[in-house]
Design a protein around this motif. Structure first.
Motif, PDB file in Angstrom:
ATOM      1  N   ALA A  21       0.832  -1.200   0.000  1.00 19.02           N
ATOM      2  CA  ALA A  21       0.000   0.000   0.000  1.00 19.02           C
ATOM      3  C   ALA A  21       0.872   1.258   0.000  1.00 19.02           C
ATOM      4  CB  ALA A  21      -0.922  -0.010   1.213  1.00 19.02           C
ATOM      5  N   VAL A  22       0.393   2.274  -0.712  1.00 17.48           N
ATOM      6  CA  VAL A  22       1.138   3.522  -0.850  1.00 17.48           C
ATOM      7  C   VAL A  22       0.388   4.635  -0.134  1.00 17.48           C
ATOM      8  CG1 VAL A  22       0.035   4.220  -3.018  1.00 17.48           C
ATOM      9  CG2 VAL A  22       2.378   4.952  -2.526  1.00 17.48           C
ATOM     10  N   ASP A  23       1.132   5.651   0.311  1.00 16.31           N
ATOM     11  CA  ASP A  23       0.537   6.775   1.022  1.00 16.31           C
ATOM     12  C   ASP A  23       0.888   8.059   0.275  1.00 16.31           C
ATOM     13  OD1 ASP A  23      -0.723   7.512   3.825  1.00 16.31           O
ATOM     14  OD2 ASP A  23       0.890   8.957   3.484  1.00 16.31           O
ATOM     15  N   ALA A  24       0.024   9.088   0.410  1.00 13.88           N
ATOM     16  CA  ALA A  24       0.286  10.354  -0.271  1.00 13.88           C
ATOM     17  C   ALA A  24       1.627  10.948   0.146  1.00 13.88           C
ATOM     18  CB  ALA A  24      -0.847  11.340   0.012  1.00 13.88           C
ATOM     19  N   SER A  25       1.990  10.760   1.408  1.00 19.09           N
ATOM     20  CA  SER A  25       3.263  11.324   1.877  1.00 19.09           C
ATOM     21  C   SER A  25       4.447  10.684   1.151  1.00 19.09           C
ATOM     22  CB  SER A  25       3.403  11.144   3.390  1.00 19.09           C
ATOM     23  OG  SER A  25       3.406   9.769   3.744  1.00 19.09           O
ATOM     24  N   ASP A  26       4.340   9.384   0.810  1.00 17.70           N
ATOM     25  CA  ASP A  26       5.408   8.713   0.055  1.00 17.70           C
ATOM     26  C   ASP A  26       5.618   9.414  -1.284  1.00 17.70           C
ATOM     27  OD1 ASP A  26       5.065   6.902   2.136  1.00 17.70           O
ATOM     28  OD2 ASP A  26       4.032   5.420   0.903  1.00 17.70           O
ATOM     29  N   ILE A  27       4.495   9.706  -1.943  1.00 12.93           N
ATOM     30  CA  ILE A  27       4.551  10.311  -3.275  1.00 12.93           C
ATOM     31  C   ILE A  27       5.070  11.741  -3.197  1.00 12.93           C
ATOM     32  CG2 ILE A  27       3.161  11.010  -5.260  1.00 12.93           C
ATOM     33  CD1 ILE A  27       1.332   8.639  -4.681  1.00 12.93           C
ATOM     34  N   SER A 144      -1.588 -11.806  -4.215  1.00 16.00           N
ATOM     35  CA  SER A 144      -2.979 -12.248  -4.082  1.00 16.00           C
ATOM     36  C   SER A 144      -3.583 -11.862  -2.734  1.00 16.00           C
ATOM     37  CB  SER A 144      -3.060 -13.766  -4.273  1.00 16.00           C
ATOM     38  OG  SER A 144      -2.223 -14.427  -3.335  1.00 16.00           O
ATOM     39  N   ALA A 145      -2.745 -11.773  -1.714  1.00 14.05           N
ATOM     40  CA  ALA A 145      -3.254 -11.446  -0.373  1.00 14.05           C
ATOM     41  C   ALA A 145      -3.441  -9.945  -0.175  1.00 14.05           C
ATOM     42  CB  ALA A 145      -2.300 -11.986   0.688  1.00 14.05           C
ATOM     43  N   SER A 146      -2.618  -9.130  -0.838  1.00 15.63           N
ATOM     44  CA  SER A 146      -2.643  -7.682  -0.564  1.00 15.63           C
ATOM     45  C   SER A 146      -3.207  -6.848  -1.708  1.00 15.63           C
ATOM     46  CB  SER A 146      -1.218  -7.200  -0.251  1.00 15.63           C
ATOM     47  OG  SER A 146      -0.369  -7.384  -1.374  1.00 15.63           O
ATOM     48  N   PHE A 147      -3.658  -7.496  -2.783  1.00 14.04           N
ATOM     49  CA  PHE A 147      -4.082  -6.756  -3.978  1.00 14.04           C
ATOM     50  C   PHE A 147      -5.131  -5.698  -3.642  1.00 14.04           C
ATOM     51  CE2 PHE A 147      -6.927  -6.093  -7.564  1.00 14.04           C
ATOM     52  CZ  PHE A 147      -6.043  -5.745  -8.566  1.00 14.04           C
ATOM     53  N   ASP A 148      -6.186  -6.097  -2.900  1.00 10.86           N
ATOM     54  CA  ASP A 148      -7.269  -5.158  -2.598  1.00 10.86           C
ATOM     55  C   ASP A 148      -6.780  -3.992  -1.752  1.00 10.86           C
ATOM     56  OD1 ASP A 148      -9.208  -6.438  -4.045  1.00 10.86           O
ATOM     57  OD2 ASP A 148      -9.864  -7.697  -2.371  1.00 10.86           O
ATOM     58  N   SER A 153      -5.551   1.734  -1.327  1.00  8.83           N
ATOM     59  CA  SER A 153      -4.638   2.817  -0.952  1.00  8.83           C
ATOM     60  C   SER A 153      -4.469   3.806  -2.098  1.00  8.83           C
ATOM     61  CB  SER A 153      -3.276   2.265  -0.510  1.00  8.83           C
ATOM     62  OG  SER A 153      -2.509   1.808  -1.610  1.00  8.83           O
ATOM     63  N   ALA A 154      -4.386   3.294  -3.327  1.00  6.71           N
ATOM     64  CA  ALA A 154      -4.275   4.178  -4.492  1.00  6.71           C
ATOM     65  C   ALA A 154      -5.568   4.941  -4.715  1.00  6.71           C
ATOM     66  CB  ALA A 154      -3.927   3.363  -5.734  1.00  6.71           C
ATOM     67  N   GLU A 155      -6.692   4.255  -4.536  1.00  6.97           N
ATOM     68  CA  GLU A 155      -7.987   4.911  -4.700  1.00  6.97           C
ATOM     69  C   GLU A 155      -8.145   6.053  -3.701  1.00  6.97           C
ATOM     70  OE1 GLU A 155     -12.740   3.702  -4.909  1.00  6.97           O
ATOM     71  OE2 GLU A 155     -11.312   2.413  -3.854  1.00  6.97           O
ATOM     72  N   ARG A 156      -7.713   5.818  -2.467  1.00  6.77           N
ATOM     73  CA  ARG A 156      -7.827   6.839  -1.426  1.00  6.77           C
ATOM     74  C   ARG A 156      -7.047   8.098  -1.803  1.00  6.77           C
ATOM     75  NH1 ARG A 156      -5.614   4.101   2.496  1.00  6.77           N
ATOM     76  NH2 ARG A 156      -7.517   2.964   2.961  1.00  6.77           N
ATOM     77  N   ILE A 157      -5.882   7.906  -2.432  1.00  8.57           N
ATOM     78  CA  ILE A 157      -5.038   9.046  -2.800  1.00  8.57           C
ATOM     79  C   ILE A 157      -5.642   9.831  -3.958  1.00  8.57           C
ATOM     80  CG2 ILE A 157      -2.807   9.688  -3.798  1.00  8.57           C
ATOM     81  CD1 ILE A 157      -1.604   7.305  -2.255  1.00  8.57           C
ATOM     82  N   PHE A 158      -6.131   9.119  -4.980  1.00  7.00           N
ATOM     83  CA  PHE A 158      -6.521   9.790  -6.225  1.00  7.00           C
ATOM     84  C   PHE A 158      -8.001  10.116  -6.326  1.00  7.00           C
ATOM     85  CE2 PHE A 158      -2.471   7.814  -7.370  1.00  7.00           C
ATOM     86  CZ  PHE A 158      -1.836   8.916  -7.924  1.00  7.00           C
TER      87      PHE A 158
END
Length: 284
Positions: A21-27, A144-148, A153-158
């Motif tokens: 999962a990615v966070d806005a602060s990372d970007i 397969s375990a973390s895809f969703d 996390s990307a949806e939350r950012i964009f």
């Protein structure tokens, strides 16, 4: 006249762990570090100041002073290794995200001020401004375990125009294709434009793709793969089938080369194209 922009190309794979999962602060951290690098390159600085007093060093110094756990990390980890460790170490990444979230508005102001200052430096070099191209985020995907969780996390950012990524410079971000099903307004752009919006063939893009094919497989070699009289018609069909995606052009050419019997008939080429289309449909 006066329209030149300093283009800052940032590769997400260099800065982020695209399997989690990615966070806005990372970007935002990656954006400012990338802009700073581009500006210093444009200024002709060989030894970059990023290690000593650049943006990342200042942010890390502030976090270290405010967060005791991060102060412990800085004792054992030199500044030059922190960025790499942030990408590789989920625990450290989680601590930094939590610290930045605690002082969210301060961090956003620091990002804004850094971008404005860097844009001013670019203008002193006769650039009109800065354009950021944040590439490779479309490769963001978990297992397969973390895809969703990764996709969420990307949806939350964009979502809603990516408010947490608001910057005083113009920025374009690639995103995972699956987000087109979750967020309206995402544009899918071909690398080479081979059709207009209404579906009509676009000559300049087709010509560019044809030139790319010629660099990979000269016409004399193409005449060994397919019947010479069918060559141009089949090449045009391959170009249109690729959708303007250079990697797919190369994949299709490889399939032609790997066939067991040459020259290939038109029907044999059609079967290869149909097979490739089926693979793409499965991915979609």
């Amino acid at each position: 006249e006066g329209g030149a922009y300093l283009v800052c190309l940032i590769d997400a794979e260099e800065h982020l762990d695209l399997r989690n999962a990615v966070d806005a602060s990372d970007i935002l951290l990656a954006v400012v570090v990338g802009i700073e690098r581009a500006v210093e390159d444009a200024e002709g600085k060989v030894a970059r100041r990023v290690e000593a007093d650049g943006f990342f060093a200042r942010i890390w110094g502030g976090l270290r002073d405010r967060e005791p756990t991060l102060k412990e990390v800085s004792v054992t980890l030199p500044l030059g290794s922190v960025k790499g460790e942030l990408k590789q170490n989920p625990e450290l990444r989680s601590r930094v995200r939590a610290a930045l979230r605690k002082d969210r508005f301060l961090f956003q102001q620091q990002v804004h001020d850094a971008c404005v200052g860097l844009a001013d430096r670019a203008q002193k070099l006769a650039y009109q401004g800065i354009v950021v191209l944040f590439d490779s985020l479309e490769k963001l995907r978990g297992d397969s375990a973390s895809f969703d969780a990764v996709l969420v996390s990307a949806e939350r950012i964009f979502l809603n125009g990516a408010p947490d990524l608001a910057l005083p410079v113009h920025a374009l971000f690639t995103v995972p294709p699956a987000l087109t099903l979750r967020i309206r307004g995402i544009q899918v752009l071909p690398m080479l434009k081979v059709r207009d919006r209404d579906g009509r063939e676009y000559g300049p893009g087709i010509d560019a793709a044809r030139a790319l094919i010629a660099k990979r497989v000269p016409d004399a070699d193409l005449d060994l793969l397919v019947a010479p009289e069918d060559r141009e018609a089949l090449v045009r069909e391959i170009v249109l089938m690729s959708g303007g995606y250079p990697r797919d052009l190369v994949r299709i050419l490889r399939l032609l080369v790997q066939a067991t019997k040459h020259p290939l008939s038109r029907e044999a080429v059609e079967r290869i194209l149909v097979s490739r289309a089926g693979e793409i449909r499965e991915i979609a």
